[in-house]
Design an enzyme around this catalytic site. Structure first.
Site, PDB file in Angstrom:
ATOM      1  N   TYR A   1     -25.153  19.379  45.580  1.00  0.00           N
ATOM      2  CA  TYR A   1     -24.776  18.780  46.142  1.00  0.00           C
ATOM      3  C   TYR A   1     -24.824  18.299  47.871  1.00  0.00           C
ATOM      4  O   TYR A   1     -23.820  18.520  48.051  1.00  0.00           O
ATOM      5  CB  TYR A   1     -23.818  16.916  45.061  1.00  0.00           C
ATOM      6  CG  TYR A   1     -23.784  15.793  46.106  1.00  0.00           C
ATOM      7  CD1 TYR A   1     -24.271  14.975  46.005  1.00  0.00           C
ATOM      8  CD2 TYR A   1     -22.697  15.482  46.981  1.00  0.00           C
ATOM      9  CE1 TYR A   1     -24.507  13.690  46.092  1.00  0.00           C
ATOM     10  CE2 TYR A   1     -22.223  14.797  47.437  1.00  0.00           C
ATOM     11  CZ  TYR A   1     -22.858  13.244  47.159  1.00  0.00           C
ATOM     12  OH  TYR A   1     -23.373  11.950  48.043  1.00  0.00           O
TER      13      TYR A   1
ATOM     14  N   SER B   1     -10.733  21.005  54.811  1.00  0.00           N
ATOM     15  CA  SER B   1     -10.918  22.068  55.153  1.00  0.00           C
ATOM     16  C   SER B   1      -9.580  22.732  56.272  1.00  0.00           C
ATOM     17  O   SER B   1      -8.767  21.883  56.769  1.00  0.00           O
ATOM     18  CB  SER B   1     -12.403  21.887  56.117  1.00  0.00           C
ATOM     19  OG  SER B   1     -12.341  23.198  56.744  1.00  0.00           O
TER      20      SER B   1
ATOM     21  N   GLN C   1     -11.961  23.490  64.208  1.00  0.00           N
ATOM     22  CA  GLN C   1     -11.702  22.693  62.446  1.00  0.00           C
ATOM     23  C   GLN C   1     -11.282  20.811  62.390  1.00  0.00           C
ATOM     24  O   GLN C   1     -10.965  20.012  61.986  1.00  0.00           O
ATOM     25  CB  GLN C   1     -10.955  23.964  62.436  1.00  0.00           C
ATOM     26  CG  GLN C   1     -10.088  23.724  60.387  1.00  0.00           C
ATOM     27  CD  GLN C   1     -11.316  23.708  59.841  1.00  0.00           C
ATOM     28  OE1 GLN C   1     -12.358  24.929  59.710  1.00  0.00           O
ATOM     29  NE2 GLN C   1     -11.016  22.665  59.335  1.00  0.00           N
TER      30      GLN C   1
ATOM     31  N   HIS D   1     -13.126  18.321  62.337  1.00  0.00           N
ATOM     32  CA  HIS D   1     -13.752  18.302  60.559  1.00  0.00           C
ATOM     33  C   HIS D   1     -13.254  16.159  60.045  1.00  0.00           C
ATOM     34  O   HIS D   1     -14.605  15.580  59.332  1.00  0.00           O
ATOM     35  CB  HIS D   1     -13.484  19.054  59.865  1.00  0.00           C
ATOM     36  CG  HIS D   1     -14.366  20.160  59.861  1.00  0.00           C
ATOM     37  ND1 HIS D   1     -15.955  20.353  59.475  1.00  0.00           N
ATOM     38  CD2 HIS D   1     -14.540  21.069  60.199  1.00  0.00           C
ATOM     39  CE1 HIS D   1     -16.609  20.984  59.597  1.00  0.00           C
ATOM     40  NE2 HIS D   1     -15.757  21.712  59.788  1.00  0.00           N
TER      41      HIS D   1
ATOM     42  N   GLU E   1      -8.282  29.192  53.981  1.00  0.00           N
ATOM     43  CA  GLU E   1      -9.836  28.902  53.538  1.00  0.00           C
ATOM     44  C   GLU E   1     -10.347  29.648  54.664  1.00  0.00           C
ATOM     45  O   GLU E   1     -11.378  30.759  54.406  1.00  0.00           O
ATOM     46  CB  GLU E   1     -10.445  27.365  53.803  1.00  0.00           C
ATOM     47  CG  GLU E   1     -11.687  27.212  53.390  1.00  0.00           C
ATOM     48  CD  GLU E   1     -12.856  25.824  54.065  1.00  0.00           C
ATOM     49  OE1 GLU E   1     -12.297  25.282  54.433  1.00  0.00           O
ATOM     50  OE2 GLU E   1     -13.829  25.861  53.694  1.00  0.00           O
ATOM     51  N   HIS E   2     -10.405  29.500  55.779  1.00  0.00           N
ATOM     52  CA  HIS E   2     -10.903  30.775  57.509  1.00  0.00           C
ATOM     53  C   HIS E   2      -9.078  30.390  57.737  1.00  0.00           C
ATOM     54  O   HIS E   2      -8.376  30.492  58.640  1.00  0.00           O
ATOM     55  CB  HIS E   2     -11.338  29.444  57.813  1.00  0.00           C
ATOM     56  CG  HIS E   2     -12.741  28.595  57.882  1.00  0.00           C
ATOM     57  ND1 HIS E   2     -12.512  27.263  57.270  1.00  0.00           N
ATOM     58  CD2 HIS E   2     -14.090  28.956  57.562  1.00  0.00           C
ATOM     59  CE1 HIS E   2     -14.111  26.710  56.788  1.00  0.00           C
ATOM     60  NE2 HIS E   2     -14.153  27.632  56.447  1.00  0.00           N
TER      61      HIS E   2
ATOM     62  N   ASP F   1     -19.972  29.166  60.002  1.00  0.00           N
ATOM     63  CA  ASP F   1     -20.513  28.201  59.919  1.00  0.00           C
ATOM     64  C   ASP F   1     -21.922  28.100  59.439  1.00  0.00           C
ATOM     65  O   ASP F   1     -22.443  27.322  58.659  1.00  0.00           O
ATOM     66  CB  ASP F   1     -19.452  27.387  60.086  1.00  0.00           C
ATOM     67  CG  ASP F   1     -18.192  27.229  59.667  1.00  0.00           C
ATOM     68  OD1 ASP F   1     -17.782  27.294  58.892  1.00  0.00           O
ATOM     69  OD2 ASP F   1     -17.632  26.396  60.541  1.00  0.00           O
TER      70      ASP F   1
ATOM     71  N   HIS G   1     -13.360  40.497   9.778  1.00  0.00           N
ATOM     72  CA  HIS G   1     -13.813  41.396  10.247  1.00  0.00           C
ATOM     73  C   HIS G   1     -13.714  42.982   9.545  1.00  0.00           C
ATOM     74  O   HIS G   1     -14.059  44.062  10.636  1.00  0.00           O
ATOM     75  CB  HIS G   1     -12.889  40.864  11.602  1.00  0.00           C
ATOM     76  CG  HIS G   1     -12.970  39.841  12.353  1.00  0.00           C
ATOM     77  ND1 HIS G   1     -12.543  38.772  11.792  1.00  0.00           N
ATOM     78  CD2 HIS G   1     -12.921  40.057  13.939  1.00  0.00           C
ATOM     79  CE1 HIS G   1     -12.747  38.232  12.506  1.00  0.00           C
ATOM     80  NE2 HIS G   1     -13.075  38.403  14.415  1.00  0.00           N
TER      81      HIS G   1
END
Lengths: 428, 428
Positions: free
Chosen positions: B124, B233, B255, B258, B322-323, B356, B415
């Site tokens: 997506y 983010s 950042q 965003h 995240e980063h 990125d 079993h």
């Protein structure tokens, strides 16, 4: 058992259909228990243990004394069997260790991956009449090898407030470092949120009843990761005219005894084999202690006759079974064609029980057609792959302009600028 | 920007806190759209495209002609930049290919893993003013390398019923084989259930707004797997007295632009550096086209002064960004101490923009502290590790008795029997 001969491809959809699982009807109950544990911690957990497991607990943690006591109670034969299984599971998961290499993708730009263990993991082991100590080995052994720091285990106690000794022995051997008497939704909540006694973990593993599954789903939407979604256990056996009908029947029955929602499918290219297996199932069934459950499962099971081995493996790939047993002589050829399955058992001696207990592979596997997109539990399930990168001045020269151009194209001017200030610094 | 000097460890919890995300309030709307798409397929999708994207569509699939047209519309500079980025992303993900080796865990028992691509994946790509063609590269390149057969891409069209040309060019370069004009919840539903035009997939990847996220969560409870849960983010920069304040400020701003919910944290051991970065941020901010968004983000951002680099990395590991940019000279030492992060950028030239767009690492990474338990997208995300095992007669001798003993211990007699019939066959 339902016998289906030479089904047309458009009818395969019916054959591979799983019962619809909808846990959302349990959500109200599950949310109430989870909320209670989140807000009231140990007190709520103890209340639910009293209510659901009829256990009055002063403390939730299993003590060193209880573990020592358990070691006295487990027979030496079982202990040695658990140790052998642990050795093989450890050997297989140890071999899955990952060492990434540094890749210079373009001059001056070096990227790599590092496998870093999840610090805190929680293992859920269901209670009930049968103590699932094998699942303790399957979940805790790779956690220990991965290097997880906190390996927390929760399992419901009996009404005397005790855990089964074999579970405690397996947990000790596999390296669990915190064991709690706590089951059901309250255990999932305790590990997701943390209580005074039970530490919060970052990922929860393990099987359970529908309430446990619904609770895992719920907490996975917010607080923690989970190993995988779950459904009833399944086996698909592919057999031909040379297969051993006694072995095949025993394998189908070992799946059928799990529970009445278990899924059992035989796909065969030989009508004679189909009939032999059917007869042999009836012979063996009569001798099983859990024959009522197995008989009920078999009512929904399917014996499918197909034209050739290509069609057999195609149907199996469409079904995407948790366990796939290739009980034919051409198992190598078929194994190469497997696309969708959790774990594959090759040849007449590789029964599902081998992998369920002691061959070394993991028995926590994707059911309910989840094998289309999920792996079984393996060493990766306890790790994250963190990426690292380093750029030199040459790296800026290699990709700097492209980064600025792309960032501008996405109208992210500050992204472009972060590279521009570095390009400019090289010109000084 | 909030300046926090030498916070006590017990106050870290406040610093690392993310805004609470609760998508459940969107569930009623999301469920209605998903249900409609499930029941009415293309007709429902077209209706929602008319309603939400003001696009009247006769066909949902992008044609070859439209792709050719797009190739004329993209500048050669941007095309070359996309190709360079694709080259690097391909090189890094190609190096992640897995070849398992066969392990004889005990005499006669051989186990191995094989990496098998997920057959059908759905990507997506959000719409809006900025065309995220970089995300097309990040999601489609590893899908192609993994060997996924159907790589389906959905993205919302503009009101003229067109997709952005750069998205189409990137999709072509990366190897997407089916592109549809379809966005929002209806796109997630279409890929989860399948429609007359859009094939059902087994795993859905990619970012999106809150509705898209809620839809991904919903379908992941039943129909398909998803890449990971998502949140706003984030970047964490660790700097010391030798860092370059211009670079650090540019990274924080990249950042911040965003969206107003982006998370920006600077951790530094130098009060002088903290002040320099703060001043530099203000200088650069004024020049940004998206300065209003960035300014708003910065109101919630944090500049944290700590005693030493150990404390800096400890706080970062608690935050689990995240980063993570290690803008210090001792970046190697710090990188070795990283436990919780999505992607780590080492040294002054490794800006987040590099990763990125074009260094080769993936930019689809765990946000919202999910880095505690999740990896970013990598080649594994498109594969399943299927286990295989083979046993010889010796294998039965090695583990047969242990399997029987353990199965009996778990009261799973069938079993045990599946192994017993094999042990008996050897005695004949």
């Amino acid at each position: 058992m339902n016998i289906i001969k030479y089904p047309a491809k458009e009818d395969w959809k019916e054959i591979v259909k799983r019962p619809h699982l909808d846990l959302s009807q349990l959500n109200t109950t599950v949310e109430a228990v989870l909320g209670d544990v989140k807000n009231h911690g140990d007190a709520a957990v103890k209340r639910y243990e009293e209510k659901f497991d009829h256990a009055h607990l002063d403390h939730l943690a299993v003590t060193e004394e209880e573990i020592k006591e358990a070691e006295q109670l487990v027979s030496s034969e079982l202990r040695h069997s658990i140790e052998l299984a642990h050795h093989n599971i450890a050997a297989f998961h140890e071999a899955q260790k990952f060492t990434g290499s540094k890749i210079e993708t373009v001059k001056g730009v070096t990227c790599w991956q590092k496998s870093v263990p999840i610090e805190k993991v929680g293992l859920y082991i269901p209670g009930g009449t049968a103590p699932l100590f094998s699942t303790v080995l399957m979940l805790a052994t790779p956690a220990k090898i991965a290097g997880c720091k906190d390996i927390v285990l929760c399992s419901p106690p009996n009404s005397e407030g005790k855990l089964n000794p074999a579970i405690l022995v397996a947990a000790k051997i596999a390296g669990v470092n915190k064991i709690f008497k706590c089951g059901g939704v309250q255990a999932i909540g305790a590990m997701a949120y943390g209580t005074e006694s039970i530490p919060k973990v970052y990922k929860i593993f393990g099987p359970g009843n529908q309430y446990v599954m619904a609770a895992k789903q719920q907490v996975s939407l917010h607080e923690v990761a989970i190993d995988m979604p779950a459904g009833p256990s399944e086996v698909c056996v592919i057999a031909d005219e040379n297969s051993n009908p006694t072995f095949v029947a025993a394998d189908l029955l070992s799946q059928a005894e799990h529970g009445i929602d278990s899924q059992v499918i035989l796909i065969t290219t030989s009508e004679d084999m189909l009939n032999k297996v059917k007869d042999e199932v009836n012979v063996q069934l009569a001798q099983l202690p859990r024959c009522e459950i197995a008989a009920k499962t078999l009512e929904n099971s399917q014996l499918v006759l197909v034209h050739d081995s290509q069609e057999a493996i195609d149907l199996s790939n469409t079904y995407a079974p948790e366990h796939l047993i290739l009980a034919t002589d051409n198992y190598e050829e078929l194994a190469n064609k497997v696309i969708n399955a959790g774990s594959v058992f090759m040849g007449k001696y590789a029964c599902e029980s081998a992998g369920d207990y002691a061959s070394g592979t993991n028995h926590t596997l994707p059911t309910h057609q989840y094998a289309l997109a999920y792996s079984g539990v393996n060493l990766d399930t306890y790790n994250r792959k963190v990426t690292f990168q380093h750029l030199t001045e040459d790296g800026i020269r290699s990709i700097g302009k492209a980064v600025v151009c792309m960032a501008e194209g996405e109208q992210l001017e500050a992204h472009a600028n972060a590279m521009r200030v570095r390009i400019q610094s090289l010109k000084k």
